[in-house]
Each structure stands twice: as C-alpha cells, then as structure tokens.
Write a protein that holds these residues in place. Structure first.
Motif, mmCIF file in Angstrom:
data_model
loop_
_atom_site.group_PDB
_atom_site.id
_atom_site.type_symbol
_atom_site.label_atom_id
_atom_site.label_comp_id
_atom_site.label_asym_id
_atom_site.label_seq_id
_atom_site.Cartn_x
_atom_site.Cartn_y
_atom_site.Cartn_z
ATOM 1 N N TYR A 114 0.818 -1.208 0.000
ATOM 2 C CA TYR A 114 0.000 0.000 0.000
ATOM 3 C C TYR A 114 0.852 1.258 0.000
ATOM 4 O O TYR A 114 0.433 2.298 -0.450
ATOM 5 N N GLY A 115 2.054 1.149 0.526
ATOM 6 C CA GLY A 115 2.931 2.304 0.576
ATOM 7 C C GLY A 115 4.313 1.908 1.045
ATOM 8 O O GLY A 115 4.513 0.816 1.572
ATOM 9 N N THR A 116 5.272 2.804 0.852
ATOM 10 C CA THR A 116 6.635 2.519 1.266
ATOM 11 C C THR A 116 7.145 3.489 2.325
ATOM 12 O O THR A 116 8.228 3.280 2.862
ATOM 13 N N ASP A 117 6.426 4.539 2.623
ATOM 14 C CA ASP A 117 6.875 5.500 3.615
ATOM 15 C C ASP A 117 5.708 5.907 4.499
ATOM 16 O O ASP A 117 5.043 6.915 4.220
ATOM 17 N N PRO A 118 5.366 5.109 5.503
ATOM 18 C CA PRO A 118 6.060 3.913 5.954
ATOM 19 C C PRO A 118 5.648 2.696 5.140
ATOM 20 O O PRO A 118 4.591 2.688 4.493
ATOM 21 N N ALA A 119 6.468 1.655 5.202
ATOM 22 C CA ALA A 119 6.151 0.400 4.515
ATOM 23 C C ALA A 119 4.822 -0.130 5.057
ATOM 24 O O ALA A 119 4.638 -0.245 6.261
ATOM 25 N N THR A 120 3.880 -0.392 4.156
ATOM 26 C CA THR A 120 2.543 -0.799 4.567
ATOM 27 C C THR A 120 1.980 -1.805 3.578
ATOM 28 O O THR A 120 2.165 -1.666 2.373
ATOM 29 N N VAL A 121 1.307 -2.821 4.091
ATOM 30 C CA VAL A 121 0.577 -3.760 3.247
ATOM 31 C C VAL A 121 -0.905 -3.582 3.528
ATOM 32 O O VAL A 121 -1.303 -3.146 4.605
ATOM 33 N N MET A 122 -1.715 -3.908 2.538
ATOM 34 C CA MET A 122 -3.159 -3.859 2.694
ATOM 35 C C MET A 122 -3.702 -5.198 2.230
ATOM 36 O O MET A 122 -3.258 -5.727 1.206
ATOM 37 N N LEU A 123 -4.629 -5.749 2.989
ATOM 38 C CA LEU A 123 -5.228 -7.011 2.589
ATOM 39 C C LEU A 123 -6.720 -6.967 2.829
ATOM 40 O O LEU A 123 -7.193 -6.186 3.642
ATOM 41 N N ALA A 124 -7.418 -7.772 2.071
ATOM 42 C CA ALA A 124 -8.873 -7.845 2.198
ATOM 43 C C ALA A 124 -9.246 -9.230 2.691
ATOM 44 O O ALA A 124 -8.770 -10.233 2.159
ATOM 45 N N VAL A 125 -10.065 -9.260 3.721
ATOM 46 C CA VAL A 125 -10.535 -10.516 4.302
ATOM 47 C C VAL A 125 -12.039 -10.382 4.493
ATOM 48 O O VAL A 125 -12.507 -9.409 5.089
ATOM 49 N N SER A 126 -12.769 -11.338 4.009
ATOM 50 C CA SER A 126 -14.221 -11.315 4.143
ATOM 51 C C SER A 126 -14.627 -11.415 5.611
ATOM 52 O O SER A 126 -14.044 -12.191 6.376
ATOM 53 N N ARG A 127 -15.641 -10.666 5.976
ATOM 54 C CA ARG A 127 -16.145 -10.746 7.350
ATOM 55 C C ARG A 127 -16.718 -12.116 7.652
ATOM 56 O O ARG A 127 -16.896 -12.458 8.815
ATOM 57 N N THR A 128 -17.019 -12.908 6.631
ATOM 58 C CA THR A 128 -17.562 -14.241 6.868
ATOM 59 C C THR A 128 -16.466 -15.290 7.055
ATOM 60 O O THR A 128 -16.770 -16.431 7.398
ATOM 61 N N ALA A 129 -15.209 -14.913 6.850
ATOM 62 C CA ALA A 129 -14.101 -15.861 7.042
ATOM 63 C C ALA A 129 -13.979 -16.205 8.523
ATOM 64 O O ALA A 129 -14.095 -15.331 9.383
ATOM 65 N N ARG A 130 -13.739 -17.480 8.825
ATOM 66 C CA ARG A 130 -13.606 -17.898 10.227
ATOM 67 C C ARG A 130 -12.433 -17.203 10.918
ATOM 68 O O ARG A 130 -12.443 -17.031 12.128
ATOM 69 N N THR A 131 -11.432 -16.790 10.177
ATOM 70 C CA THR A 131 -10.248 -16.160 10.756
ATOM 71 C C THR A 131 -10.416 -14.646 10.879
ATOM 72 O O THR A 131 -9.575 -13.973 11.448
ATOM 73 N N TYR A 132 -11.499 -14.109 10.378
ATOM 74 C CA TYR A 132 -11.712 -12.657 10.381
ATOM 75 C C TYR A 132 -11.598 -12.055 11.785
ATOM 76 O O TYR A 132 -10.851 -11.103 12.006
ATOM 77 N N ASP A 133 -12.341 -12.599 12.752
ATOM 78 C CA ASP A 133 -12.318 -12.034 14.105
ATOM 79 C C ASP A 133 -10.930 -12.148 14.724
ATOM 80 O O ASP A 133 -10.478 -11.238 15.414
ATOM 81 N N LEU A 134 -10.253 -13.247 14.481
ATOM 82 C CA LEU A 134 -8.903 -13.424 15.004
ATOM 83 C C LEU A 134 -7.990 -12.313 14.466
ATOM 84 O O LEU A 134 -7.243 -11.697 15.225
ATOM 85 N N LEU A 135 -8.066 -12.015 13.169
ATOM 86 C CA LEU A 135 -7.242 -10.960 12.584
ATOM 87 C C LEU A 135 -7.653 -9.578 13.093
ATOM 88 O O LEU A 135 -6.802 -8.719 13.302
ATOM 89 N N ARG A 136 -8.927 -9.359 13.301
ATOM 90 C CA ARG A 136 -9.392 -8.051 13.806
ATOM 91 C C ARG A 136 -8.857 -7.793 15.211
ATOM 92 O O ARG A 136 -8.631 -6.654 15.577
ATOM 93 N N GLN A 137 -8.680 -8.844 15.998
ATOM 94 C CA GLN A 137 -8.245 -8.683 17.379
ATOM 95 C C GLN A 137 -6.725 -8.769 17.544
ATOM 96 O O GLN A 137 -6.200 -8.382 18.586
ATOM 97 N N ALA A 138 -6.030 -9.259 16.537
ATOM 98 C CA ALA A 138 -4.591 -9.503 16.657
ATOM 99 C C ALA A 138 -3.806 -8.203 16.777
ATOM 100 O O ALA A 138 -4.120 -7.211 16.128
#
Length: 179
Positions: free
Chosen positions: A49-73
């Motif tokens: 998403y950017g280099t200053d600062p280095a940033t990644v962007m990812l999309a995860v469906s709210r219906t994914a079982r891992t969604y809540d885990l990632l939201r809280q991590a």
C-alpha cells in the motif's frame, strides 16, 4: 483466456468469471488468538500500500472464520507463496479446524510463522525460502474487509513491539439516504 464474460443471466456470475482471470499474489496470513492458538487463511487480495512507511493492505471477508482473530490480533504474519506451494495454499484455503496440524511452523514472537516463508535474509534458513513479514495492524475498516499493517523488524533482530494503529472510525450509517 476469454475476452468476454460468459454471457450468463447473472451479472454476479459474469463478474466472478471475469475476475477469475485477474493474476494476483497469494499469501497465507497468520495470527494468534488471545488464548495463544495459531490461526490463518489464504488471501489473494493483498498489496503493498505504501513505502513510507512500509505498509501492506489485505482484504478478508467478514464471513471468514479467521476474520475475528485478525481483527483482534496485535500482530499478524504475511507469508508470500510461490507457484510451487499449492499444497500449502490448499491447506490455508480449506475449512479444516486446525490448519497447523500438518504444517511445519514456529512462533515468531506472537505470530505463527509457516516454515519455508522466512523474512529478510536469515542464514539459518534454506536458500530459496519464501518471503515473510510480521506486521502490526495500522488500520481496520469498520465495514470490515480490509486491514493495513506495517512490517516489524525481522525475527532474530532486536524487535520493537507493535504499537497499535489508530482505531477505526465508526461505520457509516447505511440506512440514511445518500447525499
């Protein structure tokens, strides 16, 4: 590769057919639960998403079982995959409860790190291993399908702890008429 949509009567089917031809990177994204259990999923919606600062962007469906885990991590791992890692991709794309049962992995601080996906050069790793970055969340969409993160220092270095990013703004009111 077909140049035109399938011509089905369902626009959503046409859209899916069209987007199936989009070439994108594939990554396993991992995090740990508050109880210390590893979790992860396969994502194909990931970008620098950017280099200053280095940033990644990812999309995860709210219906994914891992969604809540990632939201809280407080930290998550991004493991970029190559074309010869289809078996690993299949494991993390699947619906099994414990995706780590038959996967070689180790803890990188609080992030499950899948073997064969190390970060910056590490002489203890095999040549040809895949890229890995541990990231701190910096933004989360209130609508729920994206997260941004900044890479943290490589494992083995003097890691600075993740500093949580800003809280997400409140979700827009979708019941009001648009202006």
């Amino acid at each position: 590769m077909p140049n035109a949509p399938s011509g089905s009567q369902d626009p959503l089917d046409d859209f899916r057919e069209t987007m199936a031809h989009l070439v994108s990177g594939v990554a396993v994204v991992t995090a740990s639960s508050p109880e210390g259990q590893p979790g992860g999923l396969l994502v194909s919606s990931i970008t620098s998403y950017g280099t200053d600062p280095a940033t990644v962007m990812l999309a995860v469906s709210r219906t994914a079982r891992t969604y809540d885990l990632l939201r809280q991590a407080e930290e998550f791992g991004v493991h970029l995959l190559a074309s010869d890692q289809t078996e690993l991709a299949g494991i993390f794309a699947g619906h099994q409860t414990d995706k780590f049962a038959d996967t070689e992995w180790e803890w990188d601080a609080t992030v499950p790190r899948v073997s064969g996906a190390p970060g910056p050069p590490d002489p203890s790793r095999l040549p040809g291993s895949r890229p890995y970055a541990s990231c701190c969340p910096t933004a989360r969409s209130p609508a729920g399908s994206y997260a941004g993160g900044r890479p943290t220092p490589a494992s083995g270095s003097t890691r600075s702890p993740c500093v949580p990013g800003p809280a997400a703004p409140p979700a827009p009111d979708r019941t009001s008429p648009r202006t």
